[in-house]
Design a protein around this motif. Structure first.
Motif, mmCIF file in Angstrom:
data_model
loop_
_atom_site.group_PDB
_atom_site.id
_atom_site.type_symbol
_atom_site.label_atom_id
_atom_site.label_comp_id
_atom_site.label_asym_id
_atom_site.label_seq_id
_atom_site.Cartn_x
_atom_site.Cartn_y
_atom_site.Cartn_z
ATOM 1 N N TYR A 47 -11.425 -15.935 -18.343
ATOM 2 C CA TYR A 47 -9.885 -15.726 -17.756
ATOM 3 C C TYR A 47 -11.122 -15.599 -16.083
ATOM 4 C CZ TYR A 47 -6.664 -14.833 -21.508
ATOM 5 O OH TYR A 47 -5.619 -15.784 -22.670
ATOM 6 N N LEU A 48 -11.889 -16.258 -15.846
ATOM 7 C CA LEU A 48 -12.641 -15.907 -14.950
ATOM 8 C C LEU A 48 -12.192 -16.720 -13.109
ATOM 9 C CD1 LEU A 48 -15.480 -14.501 -13.558
ATOM 10 C CD2 LEU A 48 -16.503 -16.430 -13.509
ATOM 11 N N PHE A 53 -8.746 -15.038 -8.725
ATOM 12 C CA PHE A 53 -7.128 -15.609 -7.702
ATOM 13 C C PHE A 53 -6.184 -13.715 -7.568
ATOM 14 C CE2 PHE A 53 -2.478 -16.408 -7.919
ATOM 15 C CZ PHE A 53 -2.333 -17.295 -6.611
ATOM 16 N N THR A 54 -6.519 -13.676 -8.352
ATOM 17 C CA THR A 54 -5.917 -12.340 -8.539
ATOM 18 C C THR A 54 -6.127 -11.056 -7.673
ATOM 19 O OG1 THR A 54 -7.023 -11.169 -9.937
ATOM 20 C CG2 THR A 54 -4.971 -12.231 -10.671
ATOM 21 N N MET A 55 -7.779 -11.404 -7.829
ATOM 22 C CA MET A 55 -9.069 -11.035 -6.486
ATOM 23 C C MET A 55 -8.671 -10.860 -4.980
ATOM 24 S SD MET A 55 -12.859 -9.411 -6.955
ATOM 25 C CE MET A 55 -13.170 -10.823 -6.258
ATOM 26 N N VAL A 56 -8.050 -12.104 -5.188
ATOM 27 C CA VAL A 56 -8.360 -12.332 -4.156
ATOM 28 C C VAL A 56 -6.646 -12.090 -3.107
ATOM 29 C CG1 VAL A 56 -8.838 -13.854 -1.916
ATOM 30 C CG2 VAL A 56 -10.119 -13.686 -3.647
ATOM 31 N N TYR A 57 -5.850 -12.812 -4.338
ATOM 32 C CA TYR A 57 -4.674 -13.024 -3.456
ATOM 33 C C TYR A 57 -3.239 -11.804 -3.858
ATOM 34 C CZ TYR A 57 -6.534 -17.547 -1.807
ATOM 35 O OH TYR A 57 -7.158 -18.773 -1.376
ATOM 36 N N CYS A 58 -3.844 -11.250 -5.083
ATOM 37 C CA CYS A 58 -2.803 -10.705 -5.684
ATOM 38 C C CYS A 58 -2.788 -9.642 -5.213
ATOM 39 C CB CYS A 58 -2.378 -10.175 -6.952
ATOM 40 S SG CYS A 58 -1.843 -12.422 -6.818
ATOM 41 N N CYS A 59 -3.394 -8.396 -5.800
ATOM 42 C CA CYS A 59 -4.343 -6.772 -5.624
ATOM 43 C C CYS A 59 -5.822 -7.409 -5.436
ATOM 44 C CB CYS A 59 -3.437 -6.085 -6.631
ATOM 45 S SG CYS A 59 -3.744 -4.483 -6.509
ATOM 46 N N PHE A 60 -5.729 -6.600 -4.167
ATOM 47 C CA PHE A 60 -7.922 -6.342 -4.570
ATOM 48 C C PHE A 60 -8.618 -5.315 -5.682
ATOM 49 C CE2 PHE A 60 -11.681 -5.583 -3.435
ATOM 50 C CZ PHE A 60 -13.052 -6.831 -3.719
ATOM 51 N N PRO A 61 -8.062 -4.627 -5.572
ATOM 52 C CA PRO A 61 -8.392 -3.359 -6.742
ATOM 53 C C PRO A 61 -8.443 -3.401 -8.245
ATOM 54 C CG PRO A 61 -7.553 -2.539 -5.281
ATOM 55 C CD PRO A 61 -6.996 -3.748 -4.806
ATOM 56 N N ILE A 62 -7.381 -4.659 -8.876
ATOM 57 C CA ILE A 62 -7.001 -4.440 -9.807
ATOM 58 C C ILE A 62 -7.075 -6.123 -10.083
ATOM 59 C CG2 ILE A 62 -5.302 -4.816 -11.671
ATOM 60 C CD1 ILE A 62 -3.389 -3.398 -10.886
ATOM 61 N N GLY A 63 -7.874 -6.613 -9.375
ATOM 62 C CA GLY A 63 -8.346 -8.099 -9.541
ATOM 63 C C GLY A 63 -9.824 -7.810 -9.363
ATOM 64 N N ASN A 96 -4.684 -8.670 -15.232
ATOM 65 C CA ASN A 96 -4.424 -10.335 -14.441
ATOM 66 C C ASN A 96 -2.911 -10.325 -14.093
ATOM 67 O OD1 ASN A 96 -7.333 -11.335 -13.051
ATOM 68 N ND2 ASN A 96 -7.194 -12.065 -15.350
ATOM 69 N N ALA A 97 -2.340 -9.427 -15.155
ATOM 70 C CA ALA A 97 -1.111 -9.853 -15.212
ATOM 71 C C ALA A 97 -0.761 -8.705 -14.635
ATOM 72 C CB ALA A 97 -0.012 -10.000 -17.385
ATOM 73 N N LEU A 98 -1.273 -7.470 -14.600
ATOM 74 C CA LEU A 98 -0.404 -6.071 -13.343
ATOM 75 C C LEU A 98 -0.834 -6.891 -12.104
ATOM 76 C CD1 LEU A 98 -2.089 -3.388 -15.713
ATOM 77 C CD2 LEU A 98 0.196 -4.238 -14.964
ATOM 78 N N ALA A 99 -2.039 -7.140 -11.762
ATOM 79 C CA ALA A 99 -2.666 -7.247 -10.366
ATOM 80 C C ALA A 99 -0.961 -9.013 -10.276
ATOM 81 C CB ALA A 99 -3.729 -8.525 -10.437
ATOM 82 N N ILE A 100 -0.822 -9.807 -10.764
ATOM 83 C CA ILE A 100 -0.083 -10.756 -10.418
ATOM 84 C C ILE A 100 1.335 -10.267 -10.021
ATOM 85 C CG2 ILE A 100 1.210 -13.032 -11.070
ATOM 86 C CD1 ILE A 100 -1.428 -13.668 -12.179
ATOM 87 N N THR A 101 2.154 -9.286 -11.322
ATOM 88 C CA THR A 101 3.119 -8.660 -10.966
ATOM 89 C C THR A 101 2.990 -7.584 -10.142
ATOM 90 O OG1 THR A 101 3.418 -8.499 -13.231
ATOM 91 C CG2 THR A 101 4.761 -6.950 -11.991
ATOM 92 N N PHE A 102 2.128 -6.697 -9.302
ATOM 93 C CA PHE A 102 2.274 -6.309 -8.268
ATOM 94 C C PHE A 102 2.297 -7.191 -6.735
ATOM 95 C CE2 PHE A 102 -0.555 -4.064 -5.317
ATOM 96 C CZ PHE A 102 0.819 -2.889 -4.811
ATOM 97 N N GLY A 103 1.725 -8.250 -7.520
ATOM 98 C CA GLY A 103 0.993 -9.067 -5.780
ATOM 99 C C GLY A 103 2.928 -10.172 -5.772
ATOM 100 N N LEU A 104 3.353 -10.324 -6.515
ATOM 101 C CA LEU A 104 4.732 -10.474 -6.584
ATOM 102 C C LEU A 104 5.964 -9.486 -5.553
ATOM 103 C CD1 LEU A 104 4.961 -13.082 -9.677
ATOM 104 C CD2 LEU A 104 5.057 -13.902 -7.111
ATOM 105 N N ILE A 105 5.685 -8.532 -6.691
ATOM 106 C CA ILE A 105 6.353 -7.855 -6.157
ATOM 107 C C ILE A 105 5.979 -7.257 -5.040
ATOM 108 C CG2 ILE A 105 7.239 -5.062 -6.288
ATOM 109 C CD1 ILE A 105 7.071 -5.333 -9.611
#
Length: 118
Positions: A47-48, A53-63, A96-105
């Motif tokens: 899942y690299l 993607f999640t590191m840059v666009y959603c939530c940096f620490p979790i990503g 990644n699921a947590l970061a995407i969820t946090f980013g969408l919220i």
């Protein structure tokens, strides 16, 4: 010593001339490379790209943690350690699921504040 030479029948070695009637071809000797395994162990998904993607666009620490564990999955795949690769892969998927969820919220909250503010 004389008894030993008498018990062994020593005969001279007679060399024979080469027979040129035979067509003999020699194959070149290949260098001794190690044999590759016939079966390649299945690779666990790392899942690299999703982690980047999640590191840059959603939530940096979790990503960032997802990215680091993605690298661990890749390393375990190279070493052939399937157990460690599967554990790290599951953790990467959850991160990644947590970061995407946090980013969408966060995106939804920002959009609501922008459009509902007077």
């Amino acid at each position: 010593m004389a008894e030993l030479s008498k018990s062994i029948d020593l005969q001279p070695i007679i060399s024979q001339p080469p027979n040129h009637d035979l067509d003999v071809s020699f194959q070149p000797v290949s260098p001794g490379y190690p044999e590759l395994p016939t079966t390649i162990p299945s690779q666990v998904t790392d899942y690299l790209p999703l982690s980047l993607f999640t590191m840059v666009y959603c939530c940096f620490p979790i990503g960032l943690f997802a990215f680091l564990y993605s690298m661990r999955v890749r390393e375990a795949n190279l070493l052939g350690d399937q157990t460690r690769a599967q554990r790290a892969s599951r953790l990467v998927c959850v991160l990644n699921a947590l970061a995407i969820t946090f980013g969408l919220i966060t995106l939804l909250a920002i959009l609501l504040l922008v459009f509902l503010s007077p």
